[in-house]
Design a protein around this motif. Sequence first.
Motif, mmCIF file in Angstrom:
data_model
loop_
_atom_site.group_PDB
_atom_site.id
_atom_site.type_symbol
_atom_site.label_atom_id
_atom_site.label_comp_id
_atom_site.label_asym_id
_atom_site.label_seq_id
_atom_site.Cartn_x
_atom_site.Cartn_y
_atom_site.Cartn_z
ATOM 1 N N SER A 124 0.812 -1.197 0.000
ATOM 2 C CA SER A 124 0.000 0.000 0.000
ATOM 3 C C SER A 124 0.851 1.253 0.000
ATOM 4 N N THR A 125 0.399 2.228 -0.788
ATOM 5 C CA THR A 125 1.056 3.527 -0.750
ATOM 6 C C THR A 125 0.435 4.368 0.363
ATOM 7 N N GLU A 126 -0.686 3.912 0.900
ATOM 8 C CA GLU A 126 -1.323 4.593 2.012
ATOM 9 C C GLU A 126 -0.876 3.917 3.297
ATOM 10 N N GLN A 127 -0.499 4.717 4.281
ATOM 11 C CA GLN A 127 0.018 4.162 5.522
ATOM 12 C C GLN A 127 -1.013 3.323 6.272
ATOM 13 N N ALA A 128 -2.281 3.673 6.196
ATOM 14 C CA ALA A 128 -3.292 3.018 7.016
ATOM 15 C C ALA A 128 -3.990 1.873 6.285
ATOM 16 N N SER A 129 -3.357 1.291 5.265
ATOM 17 C CA SER A 129 -3.995 0.214 4.522
ATOM 18 C C SER A 129 -3.209 -1.085 4.635
ATOM 19 N N LEU A 130 -3.940 -2.154 4.863
ATOM 20 C CA LEU A 130 -3.361 -3.488 4.869
ATOM 21 C C LEU A 130 -3.231 -3.994 3.432
ATOM 22 N N PHE A 180 -9.524 -3.722 -8.922
ATOM 23 C CA PHE A 180 -10.775 -4.323 -8.467
ATOM 24 C C PHE A 180 -11.539 -3.420 -7.496
ATOM 25 N N GLY A 181 -11.000 -2.238 -7.190
ATOM 26 C CA GLY A 181 -11.681 -1.308 -6.300
ATOM 27 C C GLY A 181 -11.794 -1.799 -4.873
ATOM 28 N N LEU A 182 -10.758 -2.438 -4.360
ATOM 29 C CA LEU A 182 -10.777 -2.997 -3.017
ATOM 30 C C LEU A 182 -9.672 -2.378 -2.167
ATOM 31 N N THR A 183 -10.060 -1.874 -1.017
ATOM 32 C CA THR A 183 -9.109 -1.358 -0.037
ATOM 33 C C THR A 183 -9.474 -1.958 1.309
ATOM 34 N N ILE A 184 -8.465 -2.445 2.015
ATOM 35 C CA ILE A 184 -8.673 -2.968 3.357
ATOM 36 C C ILE A 184 -7.768 -2.177 4.279
ATOM 37 N N THR A 224 -2.196 -10.475 8.453
ATOM 38 C CA THR A 224 -1.188 -10.320 7.415
ATOM 39 C C THR A 224 -1.689 -10.937 6.119
ATOM 40 N N LEU A 225 -1.210 -10.394 5.012
ATOM 41 C CA LEU A 225 -1.551 -10.916 3.698
ATOM 42 C C LEU A 225 -0.906 -12.283 3.520
ATOM 43 N N LEU A 226 -1.684 -13.255 3.097
ATOM 44 C CA LEU A 226 -1.163 -14.596 2.850
ATOM 45 C C LEU A 226 -0.945 -14.813 1.360
ATOM 46 N N LYS A 227 -1.987 -14.525 0.552
ATOM 47 C CA LYS A 227 -1.896 -14.824 -0.877
ATOM 48 C C LYS A 227 -2.906 -13.994 -1.657
ATOM 49 N N GLU A 228 -2.529 -13.664 -2.899
ATOM 50 C CA GLU A 228 -3.424 -12.956 -3.808
ATOM 51 C C GLU A 228 -3.470 -13.714 -5.125
#
Length: 165
Positions: free
Chosen positions: A35-41, A47-51, A58-62
């Motif tokens: 993420s280029t945004e500090q507050a994003s996981l 796909f228009g998705l932000t978490i 933690t991210l496991l797989k995409e």
Amino acid sequence: MKMKLALPLLIVLVVLAGCGHQQSSAEEQPHETESTEQASLYVNEEFGLTIGEVPGWTLLKEVENPLNVSFVNEKSTIIVSILSNEKSIDEIKKEVLTGVGNVSIQEESENTLSFTSDRKESIRSHIKFERDSNSTKMIIFMTPAPQYEKNKVLFDEFQKNINFK
């Protein structure tokens, strides 16, 4: 054909793993999801998705086409999927249930499905569906069945940080 099998196969693999996996190292995580945004996981503009940042996850797989993004927190897993509207929510539910094998349905409504796997190390899964004119969003939460009530708080907190555009 590939797209039809991707979702049930992904769910079956995660359920069969019994949510008993180790967290991935930072080197194994795809660089394009940083993420280029500090507050994003996690951010996926295509796909228009932000978490938003959620402590402990933690991210496991995409995997793309359709989008399936997995996150872990100890023995709990969340998968966020964005699918086409080709199939109805009922058809997707049937595919999921076919793919996971023997389960006991805990509850079901128009936009949710909860079930427990009939295995020695039972996994409780809760799926929430959201549909708009462009796509069907599916949020899958899986955790060891005996810990479901305790870990549901983790799911609720994570879910509050999901933003579909």
